[in-house]
Scaffold this active site. Sequence first.
Site: not given
Ligand code: PEP
Length: 902
Positions: A29, A98, A107, A109, A343, A459, A786, A854, A874
Amino acid sequence: MTSQETVDHKYVYDFAEGNRDLKDLLGGKGANLAEMTNLGLPVPPGFTITTEACQAYLATGREPDGLAGQIEAHLESLERGMGRRLGDPHDPLLVSVRSGAKFSMPGMMETVLNVGLNDRSVVGLAAQAGGNERFAWDSYRRLIQMFGKTVCEVPGEEFEHALDEAKRARGTTSDLDLDADDLRGLVDAYKKIFLKHTGRDFPQEPREQLDLAIRAVFESWNAERAVLYRRQERIPADLGTAVNVVAMVFGNLGPDSGTGVAFTRDPASGAQGIYGDYLANAQGEDVVAGIRNTVPLQDLERLDKRSYDELLDIMARLEGHYRDLCDIEFTIERGKLWMLQTRVGKRTAAAAFVIAGQLVDEGLIDLDEALHRVNGAQLAQLMFPRFQLDHDFEPVARGVGASPGAASGKVVFTSARAVELAAEGEAVILVRRETNPDDLNGMIAARGILTSRGGKTSHAAVVARGMGKTCVSGADEIDVNVPAKRFTVAGQTVHEGDVVSIDGTTGKVYLGEVPVTPSEVVRYFEGTLDPHEADDALVKAVHRIMTHADAARRLAVRANADTGTDAARARRFGAQGIGLCRTEHMFLGDRRELVERLILARTDTERADALAALLPLQRDDFVEIFREMDGLPVTVRLIDPPLHEFLPPLEQLAVDVAVAQERGEDVAKEEALLAAVRRMHEENPMLGLRGVRLGLVIPGLFAMQVRAIAEAAVRVTRDGGSACPEIMVPLVGAVQELETVRAEAEKIIAEVVGDSGVEVLIGTMIEVPRAALTAGQIAEAAQFFSFGTNDLTQMGWGFSRDDVEGAFFWRYLELGIFGISPFESIDRDGVGRLVRIAAEEGRAARPGLKLGVCGEHGGDPESVHFFHSVGLDYVSCSPFRVPVARLEAGRAAVETVGSDSR
Ligand code: PEP
Ligand code: MG
C-alpha cells in the site's frame, strides 16, 4: 546495529520519497501510494513507517530508537502541508493509520480512522464541515469504536449493542436517522464502555492516540487470523507490516461525497471495461460492512460527472503505468476525488490469460512478459471440469486433493462393479480404502476415485493423475467397508449406488450431485476446438501464449504413458515423446496367470515357456505405442515392482487354501502359490527385490522385454513408420548392475535389429542416491539418464512414498520443515542437489549425455524451473500435465533473474 546507527536509521518515508519498487520496506500500500503521489495523482498527503520498524518492534517489544522523533518530524511536515495541526480544537487535522504488508493480506490486519478527534476537536471538525455537527459526532464515535476494538481489545459487540440501543430509542433501524444529539449521546456511552474495559478514559491527547494506533497495527501482524492467512498463502512470518499515516478525507460529508472501489478490467473474465461499486455519502468501512447497497460505478457519471471523468482518466493512466489490471479505492469529498489505494489486482486464472493477451494487443507488454504474467497452476485450473458451487453444498469430508477436477457419480466399491455400471452408461465414483494395480480397470471406468488412505503419491493419486482423472485420497473421516458395500462419514451411511461428488482440487467430498462445467481449454488442447474460430477470448489467449511458450522453451516435454490411448492423448497435448512407459501394467488382467506361471516355474523350460507366452503380448503393446509416437522417442522402462505384487495377498490366499482344504478340494496349485507368496514376502518391498535386481536374479525376464521392444520397433519401421526406442533400467545403484544388463540386451538387440536401421538406446534411471553420487561411473555405461525423483525423494529423505504424507506431513508443514511436500515439488537443497551432482558428473564423463526426469516432479511448475536451471534436456509427466509443463518450460526460459511472480 549500534544505538547510534539505530537512531540514524531511516524508519519513516514521506509519500514523495518512496516508489513502487520499495514494497519490501514500505509494504504494497505504502509503495503504491508513493508511486501515485509521484505520478501527480490526487493522493491525500501522508507518510509510511517501514516494515523494518515493525520488525524491530516485534523483536524487542518497543519502538526502535529514533522512530518517535522521525514520526514527529514527518507529522510536522504533514501539518505544515495541510495547514492544520493534528487534533487542533478549531481546525483539526485527522489521520488514518493503516496497515500494509509486502503481500496483500486483505482484512487480516488493523486500521484506525479519524485519529486526532477528542472532546474539543470534534467541535472544530463540525465547523470545518460547514457546521455539520452530525458528521463530526459520527466521526468521533467511529474513532472510539475502532480505537477501542483495535488498540485496547474492547469487545466490539458492546459498541454494537450501544448503537442498536440508540437506534431503538430513536425508533429506527438505520444509522443515517441518528441526529447529532443521538450521536453525542452515543459518544458518551462508548466512552463508558471504554473506561469499563480499559480502566482509563479514552485518550484525549492526539499524539498518544497516534502512537497507540501505530503500535496496534504493528501488533496486528501477529494476530491469529493474520498468522493463519500467512501460513495458508505461504507468506514468510518475519516480513512485518508497514504503517501508513494518511490525512483523512471524508466520503460521508453529504450527497456530493462518497466512496468506491474499482477495477480497470473485469477481474473475473478479463473483459475490458469499468468494473466497480460506489456508495454515496459513506466511508470505506460502510462499503465493507454492507450497511447500504452500493450502486454500479457507472452511476457516478450521473451523480458527479467531473469526478467520474477524472477517475476514468486516472484509471487509464494507472493501467498504462503499471501495464496491468489495477484495482483502486477512492473517496470523493465534496466533489473532490482522492485516490486512497491502488495495486495490481488479483484475478481469476481465466482473466490472467485474457488480460495478458489484451495487454500485448495494446502494446503495453511483449509476449515474453505475457508469458510471465500467467502460470502453470492457473492453466491447470482451467483444464479441469469444475463444480458450480453457486448453491449451498457443504462438504462431508476432506482429503488430499490428489488429482484435480470435479466428478459426481454413483458410489461403487470394487473395480468389477465400476466396470459393470460404467458399461451401462452410469457415472461412478470408485471408493476404496486404497487402490492397488488390480483396480486399474475400475479406475479407468470411473469418473473419479476416492480413497480413505494415502497421499499425493499413493497409487490412486499417481495413476489418477496419469489418466487425468479426478481423485481425492486420504479422506480419513470416511470409513470404508468394502464387503458390506458402504462407507460411513459424519454419522451418515453411504451405500453402493448412492451419489457423491468429489473435488480433486480442494480434496472436498460432498454427498449428492453437484453440477459440473466441462473445460473449453481441454477441448482446445485435444484439437476439437479451433482457436481461430472459437469466439472464446480465453481459448484464443491460451493458444497465443502457449505458442510463444513453445517457441521460447529449451526443455522438451514428454509424457509418462503406458498405453496407445494415453500415448495418443499425450501427443495431442503436445508431448514430444514418451519419457516413461511403465511396463508393469502390461502384466495385469488376464496376463496375471502367465506371471504366476513364471514365478512358480520349477525348471528352466517352464520359465522359458512362460516368458515365451508373454513375449508376443508385450510386443503388441509396444507396437501400438511406437505407432502412436511415430518418429518420437519412447523410453520403455524394464519391469520395476517386486513380482509378488502380481500374486494374491498372503492373508486372502491362506484363507482360500484353508477353506478349500477343509472342503477336500484339490489345492495343489494354490498351495504352491501360497508357498511362493510366503517365500517372496518382504518386510520392505520398496527396498527389496525390484528393478534391476529382478533382471539380475530372474533369468530371461529382462531379455524377453528387450526382445519384445526390439521386435516391435523393427516391425513398425518395416511397416514404414519410425520407432525410436530407449530402453531404461530401473533402480540402478552401481555401474556393474547396468553393465550386466546392458551386455545381455545389446546382444539381443543386435540379433533382432539386424539391418533394419532401428537404433535402440540403453540408459538408466537415476533414482537411488548412490546412483546420483556415482553418476560419473554410471554414465560410462548409459546413453541417457532419467531422474526418478519419486524414489530419489523416498530414498533421499527416507520417507515411505505410500505412507508419510497422510501420516505426519501435516506436522512437518506446520513446523515449516518444508513448505510443500517434497513428493510434490522438488526439494532443491537435498534431492535437487543429488540431481545437480548427477547431471554435472554424468555429463563430465559423457559429454552430451541425454538427461530427463520422469518422476511426478516433471509436471510440477516449480520443479520444471529447477530442471531447466540444471540443464536437463526434457521433463516427462502425465499427459494432462503436458501443457502445464510446456508453459512452465517457456516461462523458465524467459524468466528474468529475481523476478517476483506472486
Ligand atoms: C520414480 O521413482 O520417480 C519413477 C518415475 O518411478 P516409479 O514412480 O515407477 O517408481
Ligand atoms: Mg521409481
